[in-house]
Write an enzyme that holds these catalytic residues in place. Structure first.
Site, PDB file in Angstrom:
ATOM      1  N   HIS A 297       0.859  -1.178   0.000  1.00  0.00           N
ATOM      2  CA  HIS A 297       0.000   0.000   0.000  1.00  0.00           C
ATOM      3  C   HIS A 297       0.895   1.227   0.000  1.00  0.00           C
ATOM      4  O   HIS A 297       1.859   1.278   0.747  1.00  0.00           O
ATOM      5  CB  HIS A 297      -0.810   0.097   1.287  1.00  0.00           C
TER       6      HIS A 297
ATOM      7  N   GLN B  94      -4.440  -6.913  -2.052  1.00  0.00           N
ATOM      8  CA  GLN B  94      -4.825  -7.345  -3.411  1.00  0.00           C
ATOM      9  C   GLN B  94      -6.321  -7.068  -3.659  1.00  0.00           C
ATOM     10  O   GLN B  94      -6.868  -6.160  -3.054  1.00  0.00           O
ATOM     11  CB  GLN B  94      -4.475  -8.823  -3.629  1.00  0.00           C
TER      12      GLN B  94
HETATM   13  P1  GDP Z   1      -3.455  -0.273  -2.580  1.00  0.00           P
HETATM   14  O1  GDP Z   1      -2.536  -1.423  -2.458  1.00  0.00           O
HETATM   15  O2  GDP Z   1      -4.839  -0.679  -2.931  1.00  0.00           O
HETATM   16  O3  GDP Z   1      -3.403   0.627  -1.394  1.00  0.00           O
HETATM   17  O4  GDP Z   1      -2.983   0.594  -3.813  1.00  0.00           O
HETATM   18  P2  GDP Z   1      -1.519   1.153  -4.158  1.00  0.00           P
HETATM   19  O5  GDP Z   1      -0.910   1.770  -2.980  1.00  0.00           O
HETATM   20  O6  GDP Z   1      -0.734   0.139  -4.861  1.00  0.00           O
HETATM   21  O7  GDP Z   1      -1.883   2.238  -5.259  1.00  0.00           O
HETATM   22  C1  GDP Z   1      -2.653   3.315  -5.022  1.00  0.00           C
HETATM   23  C2  GDP Z   1      -1.880   4.563  -5.383  1.00  0.00           C
HETATM   24  O8  GDP Z   1      -2.789   5.556  -5.758  1.00  0.00           O
HETATM   25  C3  GDP Z   1      -1.085   5.141  -4.239  1.00  0.00           C
HETATM   26  O9  GDP Z   1       0.092   5.732  -4.728  1.00  0.00           O
HETATM   27  C4  GDP Z   1      -2.008   6.213  -3.675  1.00  0.00           C
HETATM   28  O10 GDP Z   1      -1.323   7.277  -3.051  1.00  0.00           O
HETATM   29  C5  GDP Z   1      -2.697   6.682  -4.911  1.00  0.00           C
HETATM   30  N1  GDP Z   1      -4.070   7.133  -4.703  1.00  0.00           N
HETATM   31  C6  GDP Z   1      -5.002   6.639  -3.858  1.00  0.00           C
HETATM   32  N2  GDP Z   1      -6.170   7.292  -4.021  1.00  0.00           N
HETATM   33  C7  GDP Z   1      -5.957   8.210  -4.991  1.00  0.00           C
HETATM   34  C8  GDP Z   1      -6.807   9.174  -5.630  1.00  0.00           C
HETATM   35  O11 GDP Z   1      -7.987   9.320  -5.330  1.00  0.00           O
HETATM   36  N3  GDP Z   1      -6.221   9.908  -6.622  1.00  0.00           N
HETATM   37  C9  GDP Z   1      -4.915   9.767  -7.007  1.00  0.00           C
HETATM   38  N4  GDP Z   1      -4.449  10.520  -7.982  1.00  0.00           N
HETATM   39  N5  GDP Z   1      -4.111   8.873  -6.415  1.00  0.00           N
HETATM   40  C10 GDP Z   1      -4.619   8.110  -5.426  1.00  0.00           C
END
Ligand code: GDP
Length: 439
Positions: free
Chosen positions: A46, A239
């Site tokens: 994350h 995931q």
């Molecule tokens: P997770 O494993 O589901 O938490 O997802 P990841 O961390 O792999 O990917 C999500 C990415 O998108 C991260 O870099 C977050 O900071 C970013 N992110 C989350 N929500 C948003 C959003 O609403 N807008 C944008 N532009 N980025 C976001």
């Protein structure tokens, strides 16, 4: 989301992972007494954009806030009042856990007394990583080669080493001896010349034990006691639903139960303890690794989504495959998770697009499909049918209330909600904590 009738909330990915669960968990964790990871291992990552607990903010005066990449510690760790749990459903890579602990501590996050690791969680051992790295099958599936699959195989094969075993060095030595013998036989069978050394693994665990054991406890009991006192508990999935070992696009799946049912098993509580399930979806779709992906966009649109959304893996740096919102997959995820609400993230990534295709259903051999077919092979053959919605061509990153969103953006969300059959509760318009709108 927490309310007088909602104390136990599951947050699950409702696509192929990377939906932005970390950010949603971070936002909701403020009101949670416990945040629990319930499955997966260090293959999930994350990224949470948060201010540092010492008050520093990204880029200002040397502050230590900004992007925290968490692979094993639950995202709740960034809220000083929240306690974190690594549940029995997780496979733990202890060496990387301690790297992560040191990394967050160096940025002002205190971990001591705030992290409990289940004594029933299994350990990812060096021979699991070796097997993963040497396996042609792992490459076909596109795994992260972090030993997660082999560790789960040993768990189900009754050869695993559990965290609680570290209390008994004699038991650990015997389990490692057997696990190593099995791994070496598999390596030989697969034509690899590499082998692992049981003595070395046992010595490594003996060094690790005094460091890890202070964190170890009966995690299921802690969760149950917290709920019994009326405390809020957030169960954090890794995931996504379409990577669930049973409900995902098998065999292109992960090795654990990513869906909400897995949250009960992996946290050590009964399913009746769960009050609500929040499914996180991106406003579009991405997928890492191989396997079917019906709405994958062709270049240059796919490339544009990848660039605007910064779609590169937090764990591996791999470019993610990008495509359009798939309502068939969303409906399926809603059903297999029992979703009670949706969080739609990364709406801002779509700000520049003139038209936004949304897949409403599939066609397969001339028939209409409203649900995911039962095999990856069939999913590979479906034709997505799109509805084209108008874009808004306005920046949404500054929106803080629903009324701040452009009309076309609100209509886009309403359409996703109608197609998925689940109300949208949160919308993400950027990576920062405050860029999450509650509807
Ligand atoms: P997770 O494993 O589901 O938490 O997802 P990841 O961390 O792999 O990917 C999500 C990415 O998108 C991260 O870099 C977050 O900071 C970013 N992110 C989350 N929500 C948003 C959003 O609403 N807008 C944008 N532009 N980025 C976001």
């Amino acid at each position: 989301m927490f309310a007088s009738d909602i104390h136990c909330l599951v947050v699950v990915g409702a696509q192929w992972g990377d939906e932005g669960k970390g950010k949603v968990v971070d936002a909701l964790a403020e009101r949670a007494e416990l945040v629990v990871r319930y499955q997966g291992g260090a293959n999930a990552g994350h990224t949470v954009d948060a201010p540092a607990p010492d008050g520093g903010t990204r880029g200002e005066g040397g502050g230590k806030g900004g992007a925290f990449v968490l692979h094993q510690i639950p995202a709740g760790i960034l809220h000083p009042g929240t306690r974190c749990v690594i549940g029995n459903g997780v496979v733990l890579d202890a060496a990387t856990l301690f790297h992560e602990v040191e990394a967050v501590q160096a940025r002002g996050v205190s971990v001591a007394g705030r992290l409990t690791v289940s004594d029933r969680a299994h350990l990812v051992l060096p021979y699991h990583k070796l097997l993963d790295a040497e396996s042609a099958r792992s490459r076909e599936i596109g795994t992260t080669s972090r030993g997660i699959g082999p560790a789960y195989e040993d768990k189900v094969g009754r050869r695993g080493v559990r965290v609680g075993d570290l209390r008994h060095p004699g038991i650990v030595a015997a389990l490692v001896e057997a696990g190593c013998a099995h791994a070496n036989a598999m390596l030989a069978h697969g034509g690899s010349a590499r082998r692992c050394d049981a003595g070395e693994v046992t010595r490594g665990l003996a060094e690790l034990a005094p460091r890890l054991l202070p964190y170890v406890g009966d995690a299921g009991r802690l969760v149950a006691d917290t709920l019994a006192r009326g405390g809020n508990v957030l169960l954090e999935g890794a995931q996504g639903a379409l990577l669930d070992v049973d409900h995902g696009t098998y065999p292109f799946v992960t090795s654990s139960y990513t869906t909400a049912g897995g949250a009960a098993v992996g946290a050590g509580i009964g399913p009746t303890a769960i009050d609500a399930v929040l499914g996180v979806v991106k406003a579009y779709v991405t997928r890492v690794g191989n396997g079917p992906f019906p709405t994958e966009a062709e270049a240059p649109e796919g490339e544009r989504l990848r660039t605007l959304g910064a779609e590169f893996g937090a764990t591996t740096g791999r470019p993610r495959r990008c495509g359009w919102f798939d309502a068939v997959a969303a409906r399926y995820a809603a059903r297999v998770n029992g979703l009670t609400a949706l969080a739609v993230t990364k709406l801002d990534v779509l700000d520049e697009f003139e038209t936004l295709p949304v897949c409403t259903h599939y066609q397969l051999d001339g028939a209409r499909l409203d649900e995911l077919p039962d095999s990856a092979a069939a999913l590979d053959c479906v034709e997505p049918v799109y509805e084209r919605l108008p874009g808004w061509r306005r920046r949404t990153g500054e929106a803080r209330r629903p009324a701040d969103l452009p009309d076309a953006a609100r209509r886009y969300l309403e359409r996703l909600e109608a197609l998925a059959g689940v109300p949208v509760r949160y919308v993400g318009v950027g990576s920062r904590r405050e860029q999450l709108i509650e509807l």
